[in-house]
Design a protein around this motif. Structure first.
Motif, PDB file in Angstrom:
ATOM      1  N   GLY A  50       0.856  -1.308   0.033  1.00 42.38           N
ATOM      2  CA  GLY A  50       0.078  -0.001   0.071  1.00 42.38           C
ATOM      3  C   GLY A  50       0.818   1.362  -0.002  1.00 42.38           C
ATOM      4  N   VAL A  51       2.051   1.186   0.592  1.00 41.31           N
ATOM      5  CA  VAL A  51       2.843   2.402   0.942  1.00 41.31           C
ATOM      6  C   VAL A  51       3.884   2.611  -0.420  1.00 41.31           C
ATOM      7  CG1 VAL A  51       4.581   3.581   2.003  1.00 41.31           C
ATOM      8  CG2 VAL A  51       2.860   2.531   3.255  1.00 41.31           C
ATOM      9  N   LEU A  52       4.386   1.479  -0.951  1.00 40.46           N
ATOM     10  CA  LEU A  52       5.586   1.444  -1.932  1.00 40.46           C
ATOM     11  C   LEU A  52       4.489   1.314  -3.350  1.00 40.46           C
ATOM     12  CD1 LEU A  52       8.281  -0.602  -0.611  1.00 40.46           C
ATOM     13  CD2 LEU A  52       8.081   1.902  -0.461  1.00 40.46           C
ATOM     14  N   GLY A  53       3.632   0.965  -3.666  1.00 42.02           N
ATOM     15  CA  GLY A  53       2.911   0.794  -4.769  1.00 42.02           C
ATOM     16  C   GLY A  53       2.254   2.284  -5.265  1.00 42.02           C
ATOM     17  N   ASP A  54       1.918   2.200  -6.614  1.00 41.56           N
ATOM     18  CA  ASP A  54       1.241   3.285  -7.115  1.00 41.56           C
ATOM     19  C   ASP A  54      -0.055   3.750  -6.263  1.00 41.56           C
ATOM     20  OD1 ASP A  54       2.802   3.118  -9.323  1.00 41.56           O
ATOM     21  OD2 ASP A  54       1.579   2.013 -10.271  1.00 41.56           O
ATOM     22  N   SER A  55      -0.224   4.954  -6.227  1.00 44.08           N
ATOM     23  CA  SER A  55      -1.149   5.416  -5.385  1.00 44.08           C
ATOM     24  C   SER A  55      -2.234   6.417  -5.798  1.00 44.08           C
ATOM     25  CB  SER A  55      -0.700   5.992  -4.080  1.00 44.08           C
ATOM     26  OG  SER A  55       0.230   7.221  -4.352  1.00 44.08           O
ATOM     27  N   LEU A  56      -3.500   6.493  -4.982  1.00 45.30           N
ATOM     28  CA  LEU A  56      -4.274   7.839  -5.295  1.00 45.30           C
ATOM     29  C   LEU A  56      -4.395   8.682  -4.088  1.00 45.30           C
ATOM     30  CD1 LEU A  56      -6.790   9.385  -6.984  1.00 45.30           C
ATOM     31  CD2 LEU A  56      -8.245   7.539  -5.606  1.00 45.30           C
ATOM     32  N   THR A  57      -4.055   9.814  -3.904  1.00 43.99           N
ATOM     33  CA  THR A  57      -4.080  10.770  -3.000  1.00 43.99           C
ATOM     34  C   THR A  57      -5.102  11.852  -3.108  1.00 43.99           C
ATOM     35  OG1 THR A  57      -1.937  10.339  -2.524  1.00 43.99           O
ATOM     36  CG2 THR A  57      -2.672  12.041  -1.482  1.00 43.99           C
ATOM     37  N   VAL A  58      -5.787  12.180  -1.952  1.00 41.54           N
ATOM     38  CA  VAL A  58      -7.092  13.059  -2.241  1.00 41.54           C
ATOM     39  C   VAL A  58      -6.362  14.259  -1.038  1.00 41.54           C
ATOM     40  CG1 VAL A  58      -9.262  13.422  -1.470  1.00 41.54           C
ATOM     41  CG2 VAL A  58      -8.824  11.229  -2.394  1.00 41.54           C
ATOM     42  N   LEU A  59      -6.037  15.470  -2.040  1.00 37.23           N
ATOM     43  CA  LEU A  59      -5.417  16.323  -1.165  1.00 37.23           C
ATOM     44  C   LEU A  59      -6.422  17.232  -0.583  1.00 37.23           C
ATOM     45  CD1 LEU A  59      -2.408  17.457  -3.717  1.00 37.23           C
ATOM     46  CD2 LEU A  59      -2.418  16.134  -1.403  1.00 37.23           C
ATOM     47  N   ARG A  60      -7.455  17.681  -1.262  1.00 40.33           N
ATOM     48  CA  ARG A  60      -8.553  18.492  -0.816  1.00 40.33           C
ATOM     49  C   ARG A  60      -9.770  17.823  -1.002  1.00 40.33           C
ATOM     50  NH1 ARG A  60      -4.654  19.716   1.290  1.00 40.33           N
ATOM     51  NH2 ARG A  60      -4.028  21.956   1.764  1.00 40.33           N
ATOM     52  N   SER A  61     -11.003  18.005  -0.303  1.00 42.72           N
ATOM     53  CA  SER A  61     -12.350  17.691  -0.398  1.00 42.72           C
ATOM     54  C   SER A  61     -13.334  18.345   0.413  1.00 42.72           C
ATOM     55  CB  SER A  61     -12.268  15.932  -0.424  1.00 42.72           C
ATOM     56  OG  SER A  61     -12.323  15.869   1.015  1.00 42.72           O
ATOM     57  N   PRO A  62     -14.401  18.562  -0.109  1.00 41.94           N
ATOM     58  CA  PRO A  62     -15.353  19.387   0.754  1.00 41.94           C
ATOM     59  C   PRO A  62     -15.768  18.330   1.999  1.00 41.94           C
ATOM     60  CG  PRO A  62     -15.889  19.659  -1.498  1.00 41.94           C
ATOM     61  CD  PRO A  62     -14.896  18.503  -1.363  1.00 41.94           C
ATOM     62  N   ALA A 113     -10.247  18.569  -9.511  1.00 42.17           N
ATOM     63  CA  ALA A 113      -8.888  18.631 -10.388  1.00 42.17           C
ATOM     64  C   ALA A 113      -8.329  17.380  -9.918  1.00 42.17           C
ATOM     65  CB  ALA A 113      -7.928  20.070  -9.749  1.00 42.17           C
ATOM     66  N   LEU A 114      -7.929  16.766 -11.166  1.00 39.42           N
ATOM     67  CA  LEU A 114      -6.823  15.718 -10.981  1.00 39.42           C
ATOM     68  C   LEU A 114      -5.600  15.619 -11.740  1.00 39.42           C
ATOM     69  CD1 LEU A 114      -6.814  12.310 -10.407  1.00 39.42           C
ATOM     70  CD2 LEU A 114      -7.666  12.304 -12.780  1.00 39.42           C
ATOM     71  N   ILE A 115      -4.553  15.522 -10.992  1.00 40.39           N
ATOM     72  CA  ILE A 115      -3.215  15.545 -11.474  1.00 40.39           C
ATOM     73  C   ILE A 115      -2.609  14.268 -11.513  1.00 40.39           C
ATOM     74  CG2 ILE A 115      -0.986  16.560 -11.275  1.00 40.39           C
ATOM     75  CD1 ILE A 115      -3.844  18.160  -9.347  1.00 40.39           C
ATOM     76  N   VAL A 116      -2.187  13.655 -12.963  1.00 39.17           N
ATOM     77  CA  VAL A 116      -1.356  12.417 -12.631  1.00 39.17           C
ATOM     78  C   VAL A 116       0.050  12.591 -12.932  1.00 39.17           C
ATOM     79  CG1 VAL A 116      -1.036  10.514 -14.273  1.00 39.17           C
ATOM     80  CG2 VAL A 116      -3.451  11.535 -14.235  1.00 39.17           C
ATOM     81  N   VAL A 117       0.937  11.983 -12.033  1.00 38.24           N
ATOM     82  CA  VAL A 117       2.289  12.091 -11.940  1.00 38.24           C
ATOM     83  C   VAL A 117       2.917  10.968 -12.442  1.00 38.24           C
ATOM     84  CG1 VAL A 117       4.088  12.936 -10.410  1.00 38.24           C
ATOM     85  CG2 VAL A 117       2.051  14.138 -10.135  1.00 38.24           C
ATOM     86  N   ARG A 118       3.655  11.120 -13.430  1.00 31.94           N
ATOM     87  CA  ARG A 118       4.400   9.665 -13.729  1.00 31.94           C
ATOM     88  C   ARG A 118       5.700   9.972 -13.507  1.00 31.94           C
ATOM     89  NH1 ARG A 118       2.811  10.426 -19.914  1.00 31.94           N
ATOM     90  NH2 ARG A 118       4.853   9.354 -20.100  1.00 31.94           N
ATOM     91  N   GLY A 119       6.489   8.602 -13.073  1.00 33.27           N
ATOM     92  CA  GLY A 119       7.572   8.368 -12.833  1.00 33.27           C
ATOM     93  C   GLY A 119       7.855   7.858 -11.386  1.00 33.27           C
ATOM     94  N   LEU A 120       7.070   8.011 -10.453  1.00 33.48           N
ATOM     95  CA  LEU A 120       7.192   7.395  -9.150  1.00 33.48           C
ATOM     96  C   LEU A 120       5.982   6.934  -8.588  1.00 33.48           C
ATOM     97  CD1 LEU A 120       7.759  10.194  -6.618  1.00 33.48           C
ATOM     98  CD2 LEU A 120       6.370  10.703  -8.815  1.00 33.48           C
ATOM     99  N   VAL A 299      -4.615  13.485  -6.466  1.00 33.52           N
ATOM    100  CA  VAL A 299      -3.170  13.253  -7.419  1.00 33.52           C
ATOM    101  C   VAL A 299      -2.945  11.757  -7.328  1.00 33.52           C
ATOM    102  CG1 VAL A 299      -0.742  13.334  -7.097  1.00 33.52           C
ATOM    103  CG2 VAL A 299      -2.033  15.430  -6.226  1.00 33.52           C
ATOM    104  N   VAL A 300      -2.803  11.334  -8.556  1.00 34.07           N
ATOM    105  CA  VAL A 300      -2.312   9.956  -8.899  1.00 34.07           C
ATOM    106  C   VAL A 300      -1.047   9.846  -9.061  1.00 34.07           C
ATOM    107  CG1 VAL A 300      -2.647   8.126 -10.527  1.00 34.07           C
ATOM    108  CG2 VAL A 300      -4.839   9.448  -9.807  1.00 34.07           C
ATOM    109  N   THR A 301      -0.159   9.047  -8.458  1.00 33.97           N
ATOM    110  CA  THR A 301       1.260   8.601  -8.757  1.00 33.97           C
ATOM    111  C   THR A 301       1.397   7.381  -9.227  1.00 33.97           C
ATOM    112  OG1 THR A 301       1.602   8.179  -6.419  1.00 33.97           O
ATOM    113  CG2 THR A 301       2.048  10.670  -7.022  1.00 33.97           C
ATOM    114  N   VAL A 302       1.890   7.326 -10.189  1.00 33.30           N
ATOM    115  CA  VAL A 302       2.169   6.057 -11.008  1.00 33.30           C
ATOM    116  C   VAL A 302       3.701   5.998 -11.500  1.00 33.30           C
ATOM    117  CG1 VAL A 302       1.105   6.758 -13.403  1.00 33.30           C
ATOM    118  CG2 VAL A 302       1.162   4.461 -12.789  1.00 33.30           C
TER     119      VAL A 302
END
Length: 398
Positions: A50-62, A113-120, A299-302
């Motif tokens: 869960g920690v080292l794999g690809d992740s979906l992070t919710v930075l802000r939500s109402p 707002a969805l940001i996809v970050v590739r590389g990590l 934020v989706v990090t893959v």
């Protein structure tokens, strides 16, 4: 003597019994310890996945959009459905994912707002932020969500922006053409923006990153786009008050180039992740501020996608909503010119409903015309028509 021998025999038997009992207890204790070690190992493996794999992070939500705490994995192909549900839209298939609780029927976020970050596979965000493992990281787009916004709020002024700076892929709809008219989106335009005053080259501590390296410049260009989008949104806060929700989708691949050139153990990678984490948190704060905490920022990090994205990119030159001034700023690439395979356009979700309404209405009207025409053709003027009947009476009276 006989009594003493019997007592000694009883004592020896009792000692043997105690020895067997202690041996059995020790065996059970060893088995219990083995199971404890095995369970702990599985728990650590689950935690590491869960920690080292690809992740979906919710930075802000109402407050009315609730993400539950837990390590429930979500498939990459379900991300568009998740975004649609957070915005209060319906989806075709139920999303069997316990991480998102049922939302309010009377409130919906003003933006997503969805940001996809590739590389990590993960970024060092604060621990109090909801994060979930991402499995099956296949490429995805928010085209379905953008089409829903366009269909439901066609008469309003939604802001829809989908941008991938490294690939120069851009799609804007509604008021996005006005808000982001001066946004640099091609690599050449962003490089020019980096040379201006107030760019990230002068405001951020680059440390080991170099402004003379192509990989570093690509990464810094994407960070500059995040800062410019935040600045433009701050200038158009009035758009957040209209009833139409807004949608932002960004794909950042600059960090992937940093990893490819320097590796994950390099100081350049460490400095890049630090800068990107800070930029994403600032972007989330700015979006939440513009929409009065009525926005969802994910934020989706893959580390890498499992399959390439083969959909046809939508160029800005293909949108009729972009003005002529905007058109002259872009050049069409070979992937965006025409339709070489003569593919049909994608039908809307309501196509079957509209088709059936038009089809059966045409059939009913055609049958009605046939019946009326037949009755008129076989009508007796002297008996069936009230016009002839009244005319005959008037002639007789005269």
């Amino acid at each position: 003597m006989i009594l003493q021998e019997n007592q000694q025999a009883l004592q020896e038997q009792q000692q043997r019994h105690d020895a067997r009992r202690h041996a059995g207890a020790g065996h059970v204790t060893r088995i219990a310890r083995k199971w404890t070690i095995i369970n702990t190992a599985f728990a650590l493996l689950a935690l590491l996945s869960g920690v080292l794999g690809d992740s979906l992070t919710v930075l802000r939500s109402p407050q009315y959009v609730t993400f539950r705490d837990g390590q429930w994995p979500i498939s990459g192909e379900k991300i568009p459905d998740l975004v649609a549900l957070t915005m209060g839209f319906s989806i075709h298939e139920d999303l069997d994912w316990p991480g998102l609780a049922a939302g309010s029927l009377f409130q919906r976020p003003r933006a997503n707002a969805l940001i996809v970050v590739r590389g990590l596979d993960s970024l060092d965000f604060p621990k109090n932020i909801s994060s979930y493992p991402l499995e099956n990281p296949v490429p995805f787009t928010l085209d379905s969500v953008a089409n829903t916004v366009h269909t439901l709020f066609a008469d309003s002024t939604p802001v829809v922006l989908q941008l991938a700076p490294s690939e120069e892929r851009l799609y804007m709809m509604g008021m996005a053409n006005t808000v982001f008219e001066d946004l640099p989106v091609t690599l050449q335009q962003i490089r020019g923006r980096l040379s201006q005053d107030g760019s990230v080259l002068t405001s951020l501590p680059l440390v080991s990153l170099s402004r003379n390296n192509e990989a570093d410049l690509l990464f810094l260009s994407e960070v500059q786009v995040l800062y410019d989008i935040s600045a433009l949104l701050q200038k158009h806060k009035h758009l957040a008050k209209d009833p139409a929700p807004d949608l932002y989708s960004l794909e950042l691949a600059g960090l992937e180039e940093i990893v490819r050139r320097y590796g994950t153990d390099s100081p350049q990678f460490t400095d890049a992740t630090r800068i990107l984490t800070s930029a994403l948190q600032k972007f989330a704060d700015d979006v939440a501020n513009v929409y009065s905490n009525n926005a969802v920022v994910e934020v989706v990090t893959v580390k890498t996608f499992e399959a390439p994205l083969t959909r046809k990119s939508r160029s800005i030159l293909e949108s009729k909503q972009i003005g002529t001034r905007r058109k002259n700023r872009f050049k069409t690439t070979s992937s965006n010119t025409g339709n070489p395979y003569n593919l049909a356009y994608k039908y809307d979700y309501d196509y079957a409903v509209v088709f059936n309404i038009v089809l059966w209405l045409m059939i009913v009207l055609a049958l009605s015309v046939i019946v009326v025409s037949y009755n008129l053709w076989n009508m007796d003027p002297g008996y069936d028509s009230i016009i002839y009947r009244m005319t005959n009476q008037k002639i007789r009276m005269d």
